[in-house]
Design an enzyme around this catalytic site. Structure first.
Site, PDB file in Angstrom:
ATOM      1  N   ALA A  15       0.811  -1.228   0.000  1.00 43.01           N
ATOM      2  CA  ALA A  15       0.000   0.000   0.000  1.00 43.01           C
ATOM      3  C   ALA A  15       0.836   1.266   0.000  1.00 43.01           C
ATOM      4  O   ALA A  15       0.320   2.351  -0.255  1.00 43.01           O
ATOM      5  CB  ALA A  15      -0.931  -0.009   1.215  1.00 43.01           C
ATOM      6  N   GLY A  16       2.131   1.124   0.299  1.00 38.67           N
ATOM      7  CA  GLY A  16       2.975   2.319   0.443  1.00 38.67           C
ATOM      8  C   GLY A  16       3.210   3.030  -0.881  1.00 38.67           C
ATOM      9  O   GLY A  16       2.967   2.496  -1.963  1.00 38.67           O
ATOM     10  N   ARG A  20      11.026   7.157  -2.098  1.00 37.25           N
ATOM     11  CA  ARG A  20      12.393   7.245  -2.618  1.00 37.25           C
ATOM     12  C   ARG A  20      12.523   6.875  -4.102  1.00 37.25           C
ATOM     13  O   ARG A  20      13.557   7.097  -4.707  1.00 37.25           O
ATOM     14  CB  ARG A  20      13.329   6.355  -1.771  1.00 37.25           C
ATOM     15  CG  ARG A  20      13.723   7.008  -0.461  1.00 37.25           C
ATOM     16  CD  ARG A  20      14.405   6.029   0.483  1.00 37.25           C
ATOM     17  NE  ARG A  20      13.448   5.119   1.106  1.00 37.25           N
ATOM     18  CZ  ARG A  20      13.796   4.072   1.866  1.00 37.25           C
ATOM     19  NH1 ARG A  20      15.064   3.802   2.072  1.00 37.25           N
ATOM     20  NH2 ARG A  20      12.860   3.312   2.406  1.00 37.25           N
ATOM     21  N   GLN A  82      -6.100  -0.355   2.133  1.00 33.68           N
ATOM     22  CA  GLN A  82      -5.716   0.439   3.300  1.00 33.68           C
ATOM     23  C   GLN A  82      -5.756   1.898   2.832  1.00 33.68           C
ATOM     24  O   GLN A  82      -4.859   2.354   2.139  1.00 33.68           O
ATOM     25  CB  GLN A  82      -4.301   0.056   3.760  1.00 33.68           C
ATOM     26  CG  GLN A  82      -3.859   0.787   5.008  1.00 33.68           C
ATOM     27  CD  GLN A  82      -2.336   0.718   5.214  1.00 33.68           C
ATOM     28  OE1 GLN A  82      -1.576   0.493   4.280  1.00 33.68           O
ATOM     29  NE2 GLN A  82      -1.906   0.937   6.446  1.00 33.68           N
ATOM     30  N   GLY A 111       5.758  -6.085  -0.209  1.00 30.88           N
ATOM     31  CA  GLY A 111       5.558  -6.073  -1.659  1.00 30.88           C
ATOM     32  C   GLY A 111       6.779  -5.672  -2.456  1.00 30.88           C
ATOM     33  O   GLY A 111       6.784  -5.781  -3.682  1.00 30.88           O
ATOM     34  N   GLY A 147      14.819  -1.904  11.092  1.00 32.29           N
ATOM     35  CA  GLY A 147      14.532  -2.180  12.494  1.00 32.29           C
ATOM     36  C   GLY A 147      15.587  -3.138  13.032  1.00 32.29           C
ATOM     37  O   GLY A 147      15.948  -4.096  12.350  1.00 32.29           O
ATOM     38  N   ARG A 339       6.104  -7.185 -37.482  1.00 36.63           N
ATOM     39  CA  ARG A 339       5.112  -6.504 -36.649  1.00 36.63           C
ATOM     40  C   ARG A 339       3.954  -7.457 -36.339  1.00 36.63           C
ATOM     41  O   ARG A 339       3.869  -8.535 -36.895  1.00 36.63           O
ATOM     42  CB  ARG A 339       4.672  -5.222 -37.340  1.00 36.63           C
ATOM     43  CG  ARG A 339       5.822  -4.177 -37.338  1.00 36.63           C
ATOM     44  CD  ARG A 339       5.520  -3.007 -38.223  1.00 36.63           C
ATOM     45  NE  ARG A 339       4.201  -2.476 -37.933  1.00 36.63           N
ATOM     46  CZ  ARG A 339       3.419  -1.852 -38.825  1.00 36.63           C
ATOM     47  NH1 ARG A 339       3.826  -1.694 -40.056  1.00 36.63           N
ATOM     48  NH2 ARG A 339       2.242  -1.415 -38.461  1.00 36.63           N
ATOM     49  N   ALA A 429       9.824  -7.136 -63.080  1.00 36.01           N
ATOM     50  CA  ALA A 429      10.456  -6.178 -62.175  1.00 36.01           C
ATOM     51  C   ALA A 429       9.978  -4.767 -62.499  1.00 36.01           C
ATOM     52  O   ALA A 429       9.714  -4.437 -63.648  1.00 36.01           O
ATOM     53  CB  ALA A 429      11.968  -6.264 -62.323  1.00 36.01           C
ATOM     54  N   ARG A 446       4.640  -1.578 -66.369  1.00 36.44           N
ATOM     55  CA  ARG A 446       5.619  -0.499 -66.386  1.00 36.44           C
ATOM     56  C   ARG A 446       5.653   0.079 -67.796  1.00 36.44           C
ATOM     57  O   ARG A 446       5.208  -0.550 -68.759  1.00 36.44           O
ATOM     58  CB  ARG A 446       6.997  -1.027 -65.993  1.00 36.44           C
ATOM     59  CG  ARG A 446       7.511  -2.077 -66.941  1.00 36.44           C
ATOM     60  CD  ARG A 446       8.762  -2.754 -66.414  1.00 36.44           C
ATOM     61  NE  ARG A 446       9.320  -3.629 -67.429  1.00 36.44           N
ATOM     62  CZ  ARG A 446      10.063  -4.703 -67.146  1.00 36.44           C
ATOM     63  NH1 ARG A 446      10.309  -5.036 -65.900  1.00 36.44           N
ATOM     64  NH2 ARG A 446      10.571  -5.434 -68.119  1.00 36.44           N
TER      65      ARG A 446
HETATM   66  C1  UD1 Z   1       9.884  -2.024   7.873  1.00 36.91           C
HETATM   67  C2  UD1 Z   1      10.016  -2.500   9.320  1.00 36.91           C
HETATM   68  C3  UD1 Z   1      11.502  -2.609   9.685  1.00 36.91           C
HETATM   69  C4  UD1 Z   1      12.201  -3.551   8.721  1.00 36.91           C
HETATM   70  C5  UD1 Z   1      11.956  -3.117   7.269  1.00 36.91           C
HETATM   71  C6  UD1 Z   1      12.457  -4.188   6.345  1.00 36.91           C
HETATM   72  C7  UD1 Z   1       8.072  -1.601  10.472  1.00 36.91           C
HETATM   73  C8  UD1 Z   1       7.559  -0.590  11.411  1.00 36.91           C
HETATM   74  N1  UD1 Z   1       9.359  -1.571  10.179  1.00 36.91           N
HETATM   75  O1  UD1 Z   1      10.424  -0.736   7.808  1.00 36.91           O
HETATM   76  O2  UD1 Z   1      11.652  -3.106  11.013  1.00 36.91           O
HETATM   77  O3  UD1 Z   1      13.579  -3.587   9.014  1.00 36.91           O
HETATM   78  O4  UD1 Z   1      10.551  -2.938   7.002  1.00 36.91           O
HETATM   79  O5  UD1 Z   1      12.367  -3.778   5.022  1.00 36.91           O
HETATM   80  O6  UD1 Z   1       7.313  -2.425  10.014  1.00 36.91           O
HETATM   81  N2  UD1 Z   1       3.195  -0.501   3.941  1.00 36.91           N
HETATM   82  C9  UD1 Z   1       1.843  -0.488   3.805  1.00 36.91           C
HETATM   83  N3  UD1 Z   1       1.105   0.381   4.538  1.00 36.91           N
HETATM   84  C10 UD1 Z   1       1.669   1.223   5.449  1.00 36.91           C
HETATM   85  C11 UD1 Z   1       3.065   1.204   5.578  1.00 36.91           C
HETATM   86  C12 UD1 Z   1       3.797   0.333   4.820  1.00 36.91           C
HETATM   87  O7  UD1 Z   1       1.289  -1.241   3.009  1.00 36.91           O
HETATM   88  O8  UD1 Z   1       0.921   1.969   6.097  1.00 36.91           O
HETATM   89  C13 UD1 Z   1       3.966  -1.449   3.140  1.00 36.91           C
HETATM   90  C14 UD1 Z   1       4.919  -0.788   2.170  1.00 36.91           C
HETATM   91  O9  UD1 Z   1       4.302  -0.586   0.925  1.00 36.91           O
HETATM   92  C15 UD1 Z   1       6.056  -1.811   2.086  1.00 36.91           C
HETATM   93  C16 UD1 Z   1       6.035  -2.488   3.460  1.00 36.91           C
HETATM   94  O10 UD1 Z   1       4.762  -2.223   4.019  1.00 36.91           O
HETATM   95  O11 UD1 Z   1       5.824  -2.784   1.111  1.00 36.91           O
HETATM   96  C17 UD1 Z   1       7.123  -1.969   4.403  1.00 36.91           C
HETATM   97  O12 UD1 Z   1       6.920  -0.584   4.631  1.00 36.91           O
HETATM   98  P1  UD1 Z   1       8.115   0.442   4.724  1.00 36.91           P
HETATM   99  O13 UD1 Z   1       7.560   1.800   4.907  1.00 36.91           O
HETATM  100  O14 UD1 Z   1       9.053   0.222   3.596  1.00 36.91           O
HETATM  101  O15 UD1 Z   1       8.784  -0.006   6.102  1.00 36.91           O
HETATM  102  P2  UD1 Z   1      10.267   0.256   6.542  1.00 36.91           P
HETATM  103  O16 UD1 Z   1      10.383   1.630   7.062  1.00 36.91           O
HETATM  104  O17 UD1 Z   1      11.186  -0.146   5.465  1.00 36.91           O
HETATM  105 MG    MG Z   2      11.026  -0.560   3.287  1.00 34.91          MG
END
Ligand code: UD1
Ligand code: MG
Length: 487
Positions: A15-16, A20, A82, A111, A147, A339, A429, A446
């Site tokens: 969902a993120g 970056r 979400q 994902g 983490g 094509r 031709a 021709r």
């Molecule tokens: C997360 C972990 C961290 C771990 C890292 C590994 C948490 C709080 N932290 O951090 O400990 O080392 O992954 O890569 O979980 N996503 C959602 N909805 C949200 C937030 C995130 O679907 O509200 C999804 C993102 O699209 C992504 C995944 O969850 O696929 C991880 O989210 P991301 O924000 O990348 O977490 P990190 O900060 O990397």
């Molecule tokens: Mg991440």
């Protein structure tokens, strides 16, 4: 493919936004190996036998759902939305409804981890038996951003602390959370209901579950290879992941009997099939649903998209094939362009700078040089001379050209469609033909040739006479044929 003997469900967090990536497009839609990033963890979960598999979508939810559903037709895939991205714990909770009354183990994946293998996933799922939660961990020389795993005096994982919440001592820990977990549904839903957002990012952290599991019945850390579990967060990591996937794919193909002259200059989408004893020269790109038979040769720089090649086909360098089929032992290129809708028959030849579109060539038919065949059918054994053009488009509609078996089309012929050249007919031709030609006939379209014998000598003589007249001294005013010089 490993099948789970016990029930298993999976949740893939997608969902993120992927800030970056600096992109208009959601991160999980960026592609490697011709597939969106989130396709990989979803497929791995499906391969393990997880059913259902829930993808949590949010940012650009509709586009992400459409792309994933299209890339995994027929899979037991469900989507959960979400709406606001309030953290990874919040994201997992969003999947609860989609899982209904399911109460077995659930594996949670990110994902953005396309390099995770089915073996590693199976390993993490297997390690959960006997513990409340299994989580994948890895040791990184530079753990920044991840983490950290805090272990208790007995060496068991006690909790995970996020980079932004960690003190100096915790930040020095090089063992990190890979973001891959497995737990029973009952524990998961209960624990998630207790997660708060009192942390540096004011987010609901899924990682809070580790401390809860440690207190409940134990959390087990499963070491996984960092090159598999590292996520894709920016374009450089995207390119690196793409390369790793290609290297894996090349190894797999080579083990299956395919020669890849330079695996570092080989590009092949997921799902492409290549038969044994096929030789692939450098910089070949194989895209989409391409299938290549056995014993083929793909020349340098060839690009095949959704192409089907029979056995023993030769594709010479820099040939481009889109949505077309090529039968056994046919020869294409160099520099041919097929094509969509082209069907090249057995042992047919399509040569240098020949373009085809919706063209069917019969067995052994040849069009070897500088030709355009559009909406055309060329019978078996027919020969299409250099520079032949089928004029298929009248500005409004496309029209067909039919060239019969064994017909011979002389070079530089223009066939204005609709038109049919009968079997065995000859076209002289340089003809421009607007009318069909019956089988066995000769058609000339021709201007009749005019030959003037001795013309060159006469012209030279004329030139000489003129030159002599001009070289002579100018006549006095009023004298000579012109009566004076023009000014
Ligand atoms: C997360 C972990 C961290 C771990 C890292 C590994 C948490 C709080 N932290 O951090 O400990 O080392 O992954 O890569 O979980 N996503 C959602 N909805 C949200 C937030 C995130 O679907 O509200 C999804 C993102 O699209 C992504 C995944 O969850 O696929 C991880 O989210 P991301 O924000 O990348 O977490 P990190 O900060 O990397
Ligand atoms: Mg991440």
């Amino acid at each position: 493919m490993t099948r789970s003997p016990t029930p298993l469900a999976a949740i893939v967090l997608a969902a993120g936004k992927g800030t970056r990536m600096k992109s208009q497009k959601a991160k999980v839609l960026h592609e490697v190996g011709g597939r969106p990033l989130a396709w990989f963890p979803l497929l791995r979960a499906l391969e393990l036998g997880a059913n259902p598999v829930v993808a949590v979508v949010g940012h650009q939810a509709e586009a992400v759902e459409a792309a994933l559903a299209a890339a995994l037709p027929g899979a037991p895939l469900r989507f959960a939305v979400q709406r606001e991205q309030l953290g990874t714990a919040h994201a997992v909770l969003a999947a609860r409804e989609a899982l209904g009354a399911y109460d077995g183990p659930i594996v949670i994946l990110s994902g953005d981890t396309p390099l995770l293998t089915a073996e590693t996933l199976a390993h993490v799922v297997g390690a959960r038996a006997g513990a409340t939660l299994a989580l994948a961990t890895m040791k990184l020389a530079n753990p920044h951003g991840y983490g950290r795993i805090v272990r208790d005096p007995a060496g068991n994982p006690a909790r995970v602390v996020e980079e932004k919440d960690a003190n100096e001592a915790e930040r020095a820990i090089d063992e990190v959370n890979a973001g891959l977990y497995c737990a029973e549904a009952a524990f998961l839903w209960d624990a998630l209901s207790k997660v708060g957002s009192a942390n540096a990012q004011a987010e609901f952290y899924l990682t809070d579950l580790v401390a809860m599991a440690a207190r409940a019945g134990g959390a087990v850390a499963v070491p996984v290879p960092p090159e598999e579990a590292s996520g894709v967060n920016d374009r450089e990591e995207l390119a690196r992941a793409g390369r790793v996937l290609l290297r894996r794919r090349a190894s797999e193909l080579m083990r299956g009997g395919v020669t890849i002259e330079d695996p570092e200059r080989f590009d092949c989408d997921e799902g492409v099939e290549i038969g044994a004893d096929t030789v692939i020269e450098p910089n070949v790109r194989l895209k989409g649903r391409t299938r290549v038979g056995a014993g083929c040769r793909l020349g340098a720089g060839a690009i095949l998209t959704d192409a089907t090649l029979g056995d023993g086909v030769t594709v010479r360098p820099y040939t481009v094939v889109d949505e077309s089929t090529v039968a056994a032992r046919a020869i294409l290129g160099p520099f041919s362009r097929l094509r969509p809708g082209s069907e090249i028959g057995e042992e047919a030849h399509v040569g240098n700078f020949v373009e085809t579109k919706k063209a069917r060539l019969g067995k052994g038919a040849k069009a070897n040089h500088l030709t355009y065949l559009g909406d055309a059918t060329v019978g078996a054994g027919a020969n299409v001379g250099a520079g032949t053009i089928t004029c298929n488009y009248d500005g409004e509609k496309k029209h067909p050209t039919v060239i019969g078996e064994g017909a011979f089309i002389g070079s530089d012929s223009i066939l204005v469609a609709p038109i049919e050249i009968g079997a065995g007919a000859y076209v002289a031709a340089g003809s421009t033909l607007t009318d069909s030609v019956p089988p066995g006939a000769l058609a000339l379209g021709r201007a009749k040739q005019v030959t003037k014998e001795g013309w060159v000598a006469r012209r030279q003589a004329e030139k000489q006479n003129k030159g002599a007249a001009e070289a002579a001294p100018p006549p006095a005013p009023g004298e000579g044929p012109r009566g004076g010089r023009a000014s």
